[in-house]
Design a protein around this motif. Structure first.
Motif, PDB file in Angstrom:
ATOM      1  N   TYR A  30       0.817  -1.212   0.000  1.00  0.00           N
ATOM      2  CA  TYR A  30       0.000   0.000   0.000  1.00  0.00           C
ATOM      3  C   TYR A  30       0.850   1.260   0.000  1.00  0.00           C
ATOM      4  O   TYR A  30       0.328   2.356  -0.177  1.00  0.00           O
ATOM      5  CB  TYR A  30      -0.933  -0.010   1.212  1.00  0.00           C
ATOM      6  N   VAL A  31       2.142   1.114   0.184  1.00  0.00           N
ATOM      7  CA  VAL A  31       3.037   2.269   0.123  1.00  0.00           C
ATOM      8  C   VAL A  31       3.280   2.660  -1.325  1.00  0.00           C
ATOM      9  O   VAL A  31       3.207   3.836  -1.694  1.00  0.00           O
ATOM     10  CB  VAL A  31       4.371   1.951   0.828  1.00  0.00           C
TER      11      VAL A  31
ATOM     12  N   THR B  23       7.577  -6.583  -0.626  1.00  0.00           N
ATOM     13  CA  THR B  23       8.927  -6.917  -0.146  1.00  0.00           C
ATOM     14  C   THR B  23       9.311  -5.996   1.007  1.00  0.00           C
ATOM     15  O   THR B  23       9.088  -4.781   0.958  1.00  0.00           O
ATOM     16  CB  THR B  23       9.934  -6.790  -1.291  1.00  0.00           C
ATOM     17  N   ASP B  24       9.909  -6.584   2.015  1.00  0.00           N
ATOM     18  CA  ASP B  24      10.308  -5.856   3.224  1.00  0.00           C
ATOM     19  C   ASP B  24      11.651  -5.175   2.984  1.00  0.00           C
ATOM     20  O   ASP B  24      12.684  -5.835   2.893  1.00  0.00           O
ATOM     21  CB  ASP B  24      10.405  -6.835   4.397  1.00  0.00           C
TER      22      ASP B  24
ATOM     23  N   LYS C 102       1.922  -4.596   3.126  1.00  0.00           N
ATOM     24  CA  LYS C 102       2.963  -3.621   3.433  1.00  0.00           C
ATOM     25  C   LYS C 102       2.364  -2.224   3.592  1.00  0.00           C
ATOM     26  O   LYS C 102       1.740  -1.705   2.662  1.00  0.00           O
ATOM     27  CB  LYS C 102       4.013  -3.620   2.322  1.00  0.00           C
ATOM     28  N   VAL C 103       2.564  -1.624   4.768  1.00  0.00           N
ATOM     29  CA  VAL C 103       2.060  -0.275   5.024  1.00  0.00           C
ATOM     30  C   VAL C 103       3.160   0.672   5.472  1.00  0.00           C
ATOM     31  O   VAL C 103       2.905   1.854   5.691  1.00  0.00           O
ATOM     32  CB  VAL C 103       0.932  -0.303   6.085  1.00  0.00           C
ATOM     33  N   LEU C 104       4.374   0.169   5.633  1.00  0.00           N
ATOM     34  CA  LEU C 104       5.506   0.977   6.079  1.00  0.00           C
ATOM     35  C   LEU C 104       6.615   0.888   5.041  1.00  0.00           C
ATOM     36  O   LEU C 104       6.911  -0.187   4.520  1.00  0.00           O
ATOM     37  CB  LEU C 104       6.019   0.494   7.435  1.00  0.00           C
ATOM     38  N   ASP C 105       7.238   2.030   4.767  1.00  0.00           N
ATOM     39  CA  ASP C 105       8.230   2.071   3.699  1.00  0.00           C
ATOM     40  C   ASP C 105       9.630   1.744   4.218  1.00  0.00           C
ATOM     41  O   ASP C 105       9.811   1.309   5.353  1.00  0.00           O
ATOM     42  CB  ASP C 105       8.188   3.417   2.989  1.00  0.00           C
TER      43      ASP C 105
END
Length: 751
Positions: A208-209, A216-217, A252-255
């Motif tokens: 979602y970023v 991918t982290d 994924k919500v954090l960049d």
């Protein structure tokens, strides 16, 4: 100037910087939001706005004509450009003039069809301090796979995962490791999709970023959380996740810098609920309440999704915590969320962990000097915090729910809370307190409670032979139930009632306390011959069926009465070593211990020692005692309560001042003997004499000369951290020990 709110990744935490004017729904004057954006909500279908059905898509179909028409209507009615919208959930993100966000929020909130208007709060991860440089490698890590034993997989780092041992994971794995059809949503910084620990168990997720399908982290936090929750087990490498067979839905919500927004978190929650997720893990949180976020939480709960969230790491307060001590955290503070606090290796409250009225459970999160080992992008590493405690609860929920798939999320949460261990010195006045909630997670107890109750049949024919002097015989049968939910049963003799009786005729059984049924044949005046009987065992509540026990009786004219000695594995008869011949009295005071130099290095579990401390209270231990420790209150094993790292020959509150003595004796170079001689607990108590023989080959021999029955204390051995133990007996429960008994124990780690 606009300043940002924060969601914390725990640890790391999301810091909040000083802000300007107060914002609706914010945490006072320190609310940080995305400049030039506002969020609004409405009731789907209200005021002529078309209501679109939700789908299992993880993103919006912005190319559809229905979505575009909705965006056009919202833009026309608000006078602001639509940056994004979620028609099925009645939410939109609008563009506002930079610097005019608060004014626009007030204007929009006054519109009759708008249910809320607020900033798009900004989250930013901040590491308050560097991780311990001494913990770059796992302290006891093995590089080669070891052979797995019952309850323990063969992952080489399993010995370093004290967190899963503390909550009883090995015993839980004897029951279930989860299900490949069960899905847990991981809302975080994404996941290392190439990590072998997650092979074949990652569902297609969403970023979602960057608005794409590659979660991918690039920050690391999400992968670490994921490993605690669901790393592969028994694969011969790395670590083991608590729920090693469940599937993960990475959102994924954090960049890459740990930044994110409330809007993306709320959207991810809704999308997880619309897809296949049954549990949502949120190892993050923010300092501001948000209608958008709470609406998303309520949406998921209404669809029977369990939300597990961290309570935060701001108990002590700091600039990273928005200059607040123990602030509220969201979504953890919302009703219906299963909120998790953190404990350390030894069941102490982790002093960074939030203490709030909405804390429901605690789980191991570690501290800076004793962190949690888990997966990282392309490898393994340490972190600590409530972020690391939360996935243990999510995984435990997955294991429980696997056993009772028709349950509601509240029923699953209640099982976890009702089976938690009441740790710490703080009272639980209403069954909970603000530090540990309902207690520290015990997944072993939770899955045993969730396991469907049943009565296990007694196998085989029960045979008796009567005649001559033998006019009566009895046999005791164990009635077992794999669940800790009790089954009440009734036993009835349906054939042979004139010579066969059952005692008792009804009782209860569960896994922790199996039932006992005694069958008794005779006395009888039957003529010589063979007779058959039947006992029917039937469940009363819950009704889970029953079984029949066939019985055979043979009557003879004559019969000799014989006695067969009881033989148990690892047990022998006492070969007493008399301490009065040349033993050295230690002259210990009541509730004291003395350090002794061993004549040979002794390996206890996976460590070797040159000294021990002998206590008058029937134990020896290898560590330095805590200040003021008396160790005069025995407890059952294993336990985080000290002393740990101990051999409990017969742990009890003995008083040597009542005529007892503790002797040291070395009869030969390979044996070192400590004898507790004629020890009493109180005046008038019968004397108890027993001894510990430490052997140079690593074996321990416990010998008992005179005892009271049942044995009044604890017998066993325990690992240094109290996560592994062998308990023989505790306060009369367990293996019966009597005068003249002896038993061998070998202290080895099970991995």
């Amino acid at each position: 100037m606009v300043w940002g709110v924060c969601v914390s990744l725990l640890w790391p935490v999301i810091s909040v910087r000083p802000a300007g004017a107060g914002v609706p729904g914010s945490a006072g004057e320190n609310a940080v939001f995305v400049p030039g954006e506002v969020l609004i909500g409405w009731r789907p279908g209200a005021a002529g706005l078309p209501a679109l059905a939700s789908t299992e898509r993880l993103d919006e179909d912005r190319e559809s004509r229905a979505w575009q028409q909705m965006a056009e209507i919202v833009a026309a009615r608000t006078g602001l450009a639509v940056l994004d919208a979620h028609p099925a959930h009645g939410a939109a993100r609008l563009a506002a003039p930079v610097g005019q966000e608060v004014a626009e929020i007030r204007r929009l909130a006054a519109l009759p069809w708008v249910t809320y208007a607020e900033p798009n709060y900004l989250v930013q991860v901040v590491y308050p301090q560097a991780s311990d440089t001494t913990l770059e490698q796992a302290p006891h890590a093995r590089t080669l796979a070891v052979e797995g034993v019952a309850g323990y997989p063969n992952d080489p780092f399993i010995g370093d995962q004290w967190n899963i041992r503390r909550i009883g994971a090995p015993a839980a794995w004897d029951v279930t490791t989860g299900s490949y059809s069960f899905v847990v949503a991981l809302i975080d910084s994404g996941i290392d999709r190439s990590h072998p620990e997650f092979a074949n168990r990652l569902l297609p997720g969403w970023d979602y970023v960057n608005s794409d399908n590659d979660p991918t982290d690039d920050f690391g936090h999400g992968t670490h959380v994921a490993g605690i929750l669901a790393a592969g087990a028994n694969n011969g490498f790395g670590v083991a996740g608590l729920a090693a067979t469940v599937k993960l839905l990475p959102l994924k919500v954090l960049d890459a810098s740990g930044s994110g927004t409330y809007e993306n978190i709320a959207t991810a929650i809704e999308r997880a609920a619309d897809s296949s997720a049954q549990v949502i893990n949120l190892s993050l949180g923010g300092f501001s309440s948000s209608s958008r976020l709470q609406t998303a939480v309520n949406y998921a709960l209404a669809r029977n999704v369990l939300i597990v969230a961290a309570v935060g790491n701001c108990a002590q307060g700091s600039w990273q915590c928005n200059y607040q001590t123990n602030p509220n955290y969201y979504p953890a503070a919302y009703g219906g969320v299963l909120t998790v606090a953190a404990t350390d290796h030894y069941d102490n409250w982790a002093n960074y962990s939030g203490y709030k009225s909405y804390v429901q459970l605690a789980a191991p999160g570690g501290v800076s000097s004793d962190q949690i080992w888990s997966t990282t992008p392309h490898g393994y590493g340490f972190e600590y915090g409530t972020s690391m405690a939360t996935p243990l609860v999510s995984a435990a929920a997955a294991l429980v729910w696997t056993l009772i798939p028709a349950a509601t999320y509240t029923q699953v949460a209640d099982i976890l809370k009702n089976t938690a261990d009441k740790i710490g010195s703080d009272p639980y006045p209403t069954g909970r307190n603000d530090y540990f909630g309902y207690g520290r997670l015990n997944v072993a107890k939770a899955v045993r409670w969730a396991y469907p109750p049943s009565l296990a049949p007694v196998a085989g024919v029960q045979s008796f032979t009567l005649g001559g002097p033998v006019q009566q015989q009895s046999v005791r049968l164990k009635l077992t139930n794999p669940s800790d939910q009790a089954v009440w049963w009734q036993a009835t003799v349906t054939q042979g009632g004139h010579w066969l009786t059952v005692i008792p005729t009804s009782d209860a059984t569960n896994f922790s306390t199996p039932g006992t049924l005694t069958l008794r044949a005779g006395p009888t005046a039957l003529s010589p011959g063979v007779y058959t009987g039947t006992v029917q065992v039937q469940s009363l509540y819950p009704q889970v069926g029953g079984f029949t026990i066939p019985v055979r009786l043979q009557i003879t004219n004559t019969m000799r009465q014989t006695f067969v000695p009881f033989i148990a594995k690892e047990s022998t008869r006492v070969a007493w070593i008399d301490p009065l011949l040349d033993g050295q009295p230690l002259n210990l005071e009541n509730d004291s211990a003395r350090q002794l130099l061993l004549p040979f290095p002794f390996r206890f579990y996976d460590r070797t020692y040159a000294t021990i401390r002998a206590s008058d209270n029937g134990l020896v231990f290898f560590d330095t005692p805590a200040a003021g420790a008396k160790y005069n209150q025995n407890s059952c094993l294993p336990t985080a309560t000290t002393p740990n790292n101990a051999i409990y020959a017969l742990w009890q509150d003995w008083n040597p001042n009542l005529g007892g003595q503790v002797y040291l004796h070395q009869p030969d170079p390979d044996r070192y003997v400590i004898t507790w001689y004629q020890m009493r607990r109180f005046a008038g108590d019968p004397p108890h004499t027993f001894q510990l023989v430490m052997q140079s080959d690593g074996r321990l021999l416990l010998q008992y000369l005179t005892l009271t029955s049942p044995v009044p204390g604890t017998v066993g051995i325990e690992y240094f951290d109290g996560t592994v133990a062998t308990q023989v007996v505790c306060n009369g429960a367990g293996r019966a020990i009597a005068d003249g008994d002896a038993l061998y124990l070998r202290p080895v780690v099970p991995w």
